[in-house]
Design a protein around this motif. Structure first.
Motif, PDB file in Angstrom:
ATOM      1  N   VAL A 119       0.855  -1.182   0.000  1.00 45.62           N
ATOM      2  CA  VAL A 119       0.000   0.000   0.000  1.00 45.62           C
ATOM      3  C   VAL A 119       0.890   1.231   0.000  1.00 45.62           C
ATOM      4  O   VAL A 119       1.853   1.316   0.783  1.00 45.62           O
ATOM      5  N   VAL A 120       0.582   2.172  -0.868  1.00 45.45           N
ATOM      6  CA  VAL A 120       1.341   3.420  -0.937  1.00 45.45           C
ATOM      7  C   VAL A 120       0.425   4.574  -0.535  1.00 45.45           C
ATOM      8  O   VAL A 120      -0.659   4.755  -1.105  1.00 45.45           O
ATOM      9  N   TYR A 121       0.865   5.321   0.476  1.00 38.95           N
ATOM     10  CA  TYR A 121       0.173   6.521   0.936  1.00 38.95           C
ATOM     11  C   TYR A 121       0.891   7.730   0.357  1.00 38.95           C
ATOM     12  O   TYR A 121       2.111   7.884   0.546  1.00 38.95           O
ATOM     13  N   ARG A 122       0.153   8.599  -0.332  1.00 40.22           N
ATOM     14  CA  ARG A 122       0.695   9.858  -0.826  1.00 40.22           C
ATOM     15  C   ARG A 122       0.138  10.960   0.059  1.00 40.22           C
ATOM     16  O   ARG A 122      -1.071  11.215   0.085  1.00 40.22           O
ATOM     17  N   LEU A 123       1.008  11.617   0.829  1.00 40.13           N
ATOM     18  CA  LEU A 123       0.577  12.555   1.851  1.00 40.13           C
ATOM     19  C   LEU A 123       0.370  13.955   1.297  1.00 40.13           C
ATOM     20  O   LEU A 123       1.027  14.370   0.327  1.00 40.13           O
ATOM     21  N   ASN A 124      -0.555  14.673   1.933  1.00 35.11           N
ATOM     22  CA  ASN A 124      -0.765  16.082   1.625  1.00 35.11           C
ATOM     23  C   ASN A 124       0.529  16.829   1.964  1.00 35.11           C
ATOM     24  O   ASN A 124       1.025  16.765   3.088  1.00 35.11           O
ATOM     25  N   GLN A 125       1.074  17.561   1.002  1.00 26.90           N
ATOM     26  CA  GLN A 125       2.362  18.218   1.207  1.00 26.90           C
ATOM     27  C   GLN A 125       2.317  19.313   2.272  1.00 26.90           C
ATOM     28  O   GLN A 125       3.357  19.729   2.789  1.00 26.90           O
ATOM     29  N   LYS A 126       1.098  19.751   2.654  1.00 26.75           N
ATOM     30  CA  LYS A 126       0.979  20.793   3.675  1.00 26.75           C
ATOM     31  C   LYS A 126       0.888  20.227   5.091  1.00 26.75           C
ATOM     32  O   LYS A 126       0.952  20.990   6.068  1.00 26.75           O
ATOM     33  N   ALA A 127       0.741  18.908   5.199  1.00 28.04           N
ATOM     34  CA  ALA A 127       0.477  18.299   6.497  1.00 28.04           C
ATOM     35  C   ALA A 127       1.723  18.304   7.373  1.00 28.04           C
ATOM     36  O   ALA A 127       2.742  17.687   7.027  1.00 28.04           O
ATOM     37  N   TYR A 162      -1.656  -4.443  12.274  1.00 25.23           N
ATOM     38  CA  TYR A 162      -0.242  -4.077  12.382  1.00 25.23           C
ATOM     39  C   TYR A 162       0.646  -5.317  12.438  1.00 25.23           C
ATOM     40  O   TYR A 162       1.801  -5.274  12.007  1.00 25.23           O
ATOM     41  N   ASP A 163       0.108  -6.421  12.964  1.00 25.73           N
ATOM     42  CA  ASP A 163       0.894  -7.650  13.052  1.00 25.73           C
ATOM     43  C   ASP A 163       1.065  -8.319  11.696  1.00 25.73           C
ATOM     44  O   ASP A 163       1.846  -9.267  11.568  1.00 25.73           O
ATOM     45  N   ARG A 164       0.389  -7.835  10.674  1.00 23.75           N
ATOM     46  CA  ARG A 164       0.508  -8.412   9.329  1.00 23.75           C
ATOM     47  C   ARG A 164       1.470  -7.624   8.446  1.00 23.75           C
ATOM     48  O   ARG A 164       1.689  -7.978   7.292  1.00 23.75           O
ATOM     49  N   ILE A 165       2.017  -6.538   8.981  1.00 21.39           N
ATOM     50  CA  ILE A 165       2.927  -5.687   8.209  1.00 21.39           C
ATOM     51  C   ILE A 165       4.360  -6.213   8.296  1.00 21.39           C
ATOM     52  O   ILE A 165       4.841  -6.564   9.380  1.00 21.39           O
ATOM     53  N   ALA A 166       5.049  -6.245   7.153  1.00 24.86           N
ATOM     54  CA  ALA A 166       6.449  -6.673   7.116  1.00 24.86           C
ATOM     55  C   ALA A 166       7.398  -5.499   7.284  1.00 24.86           C
ATOM     56  O   ALA A 166       8.407  -5.589   7.986  1.00 24.86           O
ATOM     57  N   LYS A 167       7.075  -4.372   6.649  1.00 24.46           N
ATOM     58  CA  LYS A 167       7.954  -3.199   6.763  1.00 24.46           C
ATOM     59  C   LYS A 167       7.213  -1.937   6.365  1.00 24.46           C
ATOM     60  O   LYS A 167       6.238  -1.976   5.599  1.00 24.46           O
ATOM     61  N   VAL A 168       7.682  -0.826   6.911  1.00 28.61           N
ATOM     62  CA  VAL A 168       7.177   0.507   6.575  1.00 28.61           C
ATOM     63  C   VAL A 168       8.379   1.345   6.196  1.00 28.61           C
ATOM     64  O   VAL A 168       9.362   1.417   6.950  1.00 28.61           O
ATOM     65  N   GLU A 169       8.335   1.999   5.029  1.00 28.06           N
ATOM     66  CA  GLU A 169       9.505   2.734   4.566  1.00 28.06           C
ATOM     67  C   GLU A 169       9.103   3.951   3.732  1.00 28.06           C
ATOM     68  O   GLU A 169       7.955   4.082   3.302  1.00 28.06           O
ATOM     69  N   ARG A 170      10.064   4.833   3.572  1.00 26.79           N
ATOM     70  CA  ARG A 170       9.879   6.010   2.727  1.00 26.79           C
ATOM     71  C   ARG A 170       9.736   5.568   1.284  1.00 26.79           C
ATOM     72  O   ARG A 170      10.384   4.629   0.833  1.00 26.79           O
ATOM     73  N   GLY A 171       8.839   6.247   0.534  1.00 29.63           N
ATOM     74  CA  GLY A 171       8.669   5.942  -0.875  1.00 29.63           C
ATOM     75  C   GLY A 171       9.662   6.709  -1.722  1.00 29.63           C
ATOM     76  O   GLY A 171      10.811   6.933  -1.324  1.00 29.63           O
ATOM     77  N   LYS A 172       9.203   7.165  -2.873  1.00 28.94           N
ATOM     78  CA  LYS A 172      10.118   7.825  -3.800  1.00 28.94           C
ATOM     79  C   LYS A 172      10.512   9.214  -3.337  1.00 28.94           C
ATOM     80  O   LYS A 172      11.477   9.789  -3.835  1.00 28.94           O
ATOM     81  N   ASP A 173       9.741   9.784  -2.383  1.00 34.14           N
ATOM     82  CA  ASP A 173      10.131  11.061  -1.791  1.00 34.14           C
ATOM     83  C   ASP A 173       9.541  11.144  -0.387  1.00 34.14           C
ATOM     84  O   ASP A 173       8.895  10.206   0.093  1.00 34.14           O
ATOM     85  N   ASP A 174       9.735  12.285   0.295  1.00 39.28           N
ATOM     86  CA  ASP A 174       9.293  12.421   1.683  1.00 39.28           C
ATOM     87  C   ASP A 174       7.780  12.407   1.846  1.00 39.28           C
ATOM     88  O   ASP A 174       7.280  12.222   2.960  1.00 39.28           O
ATOM     89  N   LEU A 175       7.051  12.622   0.761  1.00 44.78           N
ATOM     90  CA  LEU A 175       5.595  12.661   0.842  1.00 44.78           C
ATOM     91  C   LEU A 175       4.965  11.300   0.604  1.00 44.78           C
ATOM     92  O   LEU A 175       3.740  11.174   0.617  1.00 44.78           O
ATOM     93  N   GLU A 176       5.776  10.278   0.401  1.00 48.87           N
ATOM     94  CA  GLU A 176       5.250   8.955   0.085  1.00 48.87           C
ATOM     95  C   GLU A 176       5.677   7.953   1.153  1.00 48.87           C
ATOM     96  O   GLU A 176       6.844   7.902   1.549  1.00 48.87           O
ATOM     97  N   VAL A 177       4.718   7.165   1.606  1.00 47.50           N
ATOM     98  CA  VAL A 177       4.976   6.106   2.583  1.00 47.50           C
ATOM     99  C   VAL A 177       4.547   4.790   1.971  1.00 47.50           C
ATOM    100  O   VAL A 177       3.423   4.663   1.462  1.00 47.50           O
TER     101      VAL A 177
END
Length: 759
Positions: A119-127, A162-177
């Protein structure tokens, strides 16, 4: 549960009272699919008609013990505060559907399913957090590590998802998880709401302790200014770094007002918004009706006195018997004072109106299947088939002017995408069929049955029982003037009693069990048009539901009257079929007790005797329901937008713990099957929406079939509000949008809310 606040599904008792309010039109099916049974009631108003500034005071039951929504003692107060000050990546609409929150997300989607879900979250750049730091991957990663369940130093309530997640990391930039899962997780939208900053989730100490009392770093439309536990006020102020629509209020105050003190707080003008009981709502409705009326009120103290009563009172007060005259004069003076005080309160209550809807929660009848007669599935099904659920729903909702439809699912409510009525897996009310089930289980009329005195819920002597009066004192703490204790419904002598010893059933008849599971299979396999999929088993002939084996008859007419009459007490092996019905005795539980009495009347028709056990409200759930000290009980579950995640612990098959005890999770009926567990496990990992919905429906049908929990009705939501309060009230499913709440501009009237308005 609704994941915009506390993470546990908590139990709430039904508030009570009788009220005659204008009816809310029921919503039926539409071309758009399910709709809520009753619309939300918020006085929706465009932002440009809501005044800027001022303070709104909102009543909550208590100052929350923690501001960490992921701890076990988080409550509705926690939900209110965190909803206004922390990021909610997904909020719920008026149909209980998760919607991406544009204040925090530009997008969120599953970008890969194989070999692993991503799953990729693209964050609001103002947040940003209130300390100026951008919301980003470090916050997501810290929350995952805290809640995944691998570090026991974190005192978390649960780790689902949360117990089903393998990893959480930065995407292609700071606004992507980017979140990668070890196991597929269909209800991934439930995660990271609310989202806490990494300085809260980063260490066990900050998670366990710091976030309980304050939240220094926030990222909502409001910030936390002060928690005053002495006064009971939690004060929120505008967040100066907020990037979205600016809050209409300068301050939002959550004020501790215990439910029993709501009328006092309203008449004193101490709150602008407060959930109320039906009795309080009735008084507000009457106060608004009586505005401008002349003469004494037709309700309240002394209103029921007839002219003959008044004449007799005058005669006694002026009579020659001095002691009686003085007593009557004092009573008359007290009545006059009460009338004056009541009239003043009514005048103050006229400053409010009642906003009402149906809560996203439902009340159920729980049948404890651990031991005793209810350990036999046939007895549970008989009890369920005896219930007129429509009548029970009308008992609660019809006087309130709310739609009174029985709830047809354990896992969703009317209006939600997952809602389908699967109650046909058990069958509709049928007194004759219920009697036949009991007869097949060996319960027959008469036989000289006896109930040993002072027997507990499972037939053992009640704890602390001494002599014949042991059960007669329970429950008085919460209900002055009520005898409390235990009484047998239908008996006039008022003596305590309890049923006999443990009634462990023999093997459930193979024919009856197979017939019911076939019916559950049929219900589960029906598509949206009611058609049955190819290959589904045919159901047993006659009306659908829980059938006794073919050839099993109800008791003969000589043994019991027709379907509408009482069947006479049933017994087996010399012991009466008596079920202990635990009910709360405290003020505010009158309506729940009224429903219990109705259920007892319905069960009497099939020969089941009900022993009502009144217990203090303060220990009703923990001391009786959770501990299994009951046969029947009424309590409520909140609805959920994530049924596969939240439904499993409530309906999971209990398993033996290492110490020999039974681990029931939240399944307080202690009834479950391996197949139900398997269906939940499949559903939570099924990423195809259609396939997941079918799995949820089959799980629900099988929960109906085992007859441990019988959904009855959606709870009423009654909110007292000043008429000038906009965009708040009875929210129904929807997550409050705190920045839109405020007071109408002078001369403005509520209208349809436009959430795109940024004024």
């Amino acid at each position: 549960m609704f994941h915009d606040g506390a993470r546990r599904r908590s139990v709430a008792l039904l508030t009570t009272g009788v009220l005659a309010l204008p009816a809310v039109a029921a919503c039926g099916a539409s071309e758009e699919g399910n709709v809520p049974a009753a619309a939300q009631d918020l006085a929706p108003t465009p932002r440009d008609l809501v005044a800027n500034g001022s303070t709104l005071t909102w009543a909550i039951d208590a100052v929350p013990g923690t501001l960490n929504a992921y701890q076990a003692d988080a409550d509705t107060g926690t939900t209110r505060v965190t909803g206004a000050v922390l990021p909610a990546l997904f909020t719920l609409d008026d149909k209980g559907r998760p919607q991406a929150n544009p204040d925090y997300l530009e997008s969120a989607e599953v970008v890969e399913r194989e070999p692993r879900q991503v799953v990729v979250y693209r964050l609001n750049q103002k947040a940003v957090w209130s300390d100026g730091r951008e919301i980003g991957a470090p916050d997501f990663a810290a929350q995952w590590r805290a809640l995944r369940g691998k570090d026991p130093a974190y005192w978390t309530a649960r780790n689902a998802g949360y117990d089903r997640i393998a990893k959480v990391e930065r995407g292609k930039d700071d606004l992507e998880v980017q979140v990668t899962f070890d196991k597929p997780y269909a209800e991934w939208r439930s995660l990271f709401t609310p989202l806490y900053p990494k300085d809260v989730m980063g260490t066990p100490d900050s998670f366990n302790d710091s976030a309980r009392t304050t939240l220094k770093n926030t990222a909502g439309p409001f910030s936390l200014k002060k928690v005053d536990r002495k006064s009971g006020d939690i004060t929120l102020v505008r967040n100066p770094r907020w990037w979205g629509d600016q809050p209409k209020l300068d301050q939002l105050v959550f004020r501790k007002v215990a439910p029993k003190n709501r009328t006092k707080a309203l008449t004193a003008g101490r709150v602008d918004l407060a959930q109320v009981a039906p009795g309080e709502a009735e008084r507000i409705s009457l106060a608004r009706r009586d505005k401008g009326a002349k003469g004494p009120l037709a309700h309240g103290p002394g209103a029921g006195r007839t002219p003959a009563d008044a004449l007799m009172s005058w005669a006694v007060a002026h009579g020659t018997e001095q002691e009686a005259a003085e007593s009557e004069q004092l009573a008359r003076e007290q009545t006059r004072e009460a009338v004056v005080a009541y009239a003043a309160e009514q005048k103050s209550l006229g400053a409010y109106e009642v906003r009402k809807a149906l809560e996203p929660s439902f009340t159920q009848l729980a049948l404890n299947g651990a031991d005793g007669p209810l350990a036999d599935e046939r007895v549970r099904r008989a009890v369920a088939r005896a219930l007129d659920r429509k009548e029970l729903a009308e008992t609660v909702l019809k006087p309130l002017g709310l739609p009174a439809q029985p709830v047809g699912s354990h896992l969703a409510l009317a209006g939600q995408d997952a809602y389908e009525d699967a109650s046909d897996a058990l069958g509709s009310q049928d007194t004759a069929e219920a009697r036949a089930l009991l007869a097949e289980a060996g319960w027959k009329p008469g036989q000289g049955a006896a109930r040993p005195k002072n027997a507990g819920a499972s037939g053992e002597p009640a704890e602390g029982a001494e002599g014949e009066e042991a059960l007669g004192d329970s429950g008085n703490e919460d209900r002055p003037g009520d005898d409390g204790g235990e009484y047998i419904v239908g008996e006039d002598d008022g003596k305590s009693g309890a049923r006999g010893g443990p009634m462990l059933p023999g093997a459930v008849a193979a024919g009856q069990g197979a017939a019911l599971w076939r019916q559950a299979d049929v219900v589960a396999r029906q598509d949206g048009d009611g058609k049955t999929e190819q290959g589904a088993h045919a159901q047993q002939g006659g009306p659908p539901g829980a059938y006794a084996p073919k050839g099993t008859a109800a008791p003969k007419e000589s043994e019991s009257p027709g379907a509408e009459g009482a069947a006479g007490p049933l017994a087996k092996d010399g012991l009466a079929l008596t079920l202990r019905f635990v009910v709360p005795s405290g003020a505010g539980s009158e309506q729940l007790r009224a429903v219990a009495d109705k259920i007892a009347e319905q069960l009497e028709k099939i020969g089941v005797t009900t022993a009502m056990k009144k217990v203090p409200s303060s220990g009703y759930f923990t001391d009786h329901v959770a501990s299994g000290q009951y046969d029947m009980a009424l309590y409520s579950w909140p609805g959920t937008a994530y049924p596969a995640t939240d439904g499993r612990p409530i309906h999971a098959k209990p398993v033996p713990a290492a110490d020999g005890s039974l681990n029931v999770a939240q399944n307080y009926t202690r009834v479950g099957t391996d197949r139900i567990d398997q269906l939940f496990d499949q559903a939570v990992g099924e990423l195809d929406d259609g396939a997941r919905k079918k799995l949820i429906k089959e799980a629900d049908a099988r929960i109906w079939a085992v007859a441990g929990a019988i959904p009855l009705y959606q709870r009423p939501e009654l909110v007292a509000a000043r008429p000038s309060v906009a965009n708040a009230g009875a929210f129904g499913f929807a997550t409050p949008r705190y920045q839109d709440i405020g007071f109408l501009k002078k001369g403005a009237k509520p209208g349809k809310q436009d959430r795109k308005s940024g004024s």
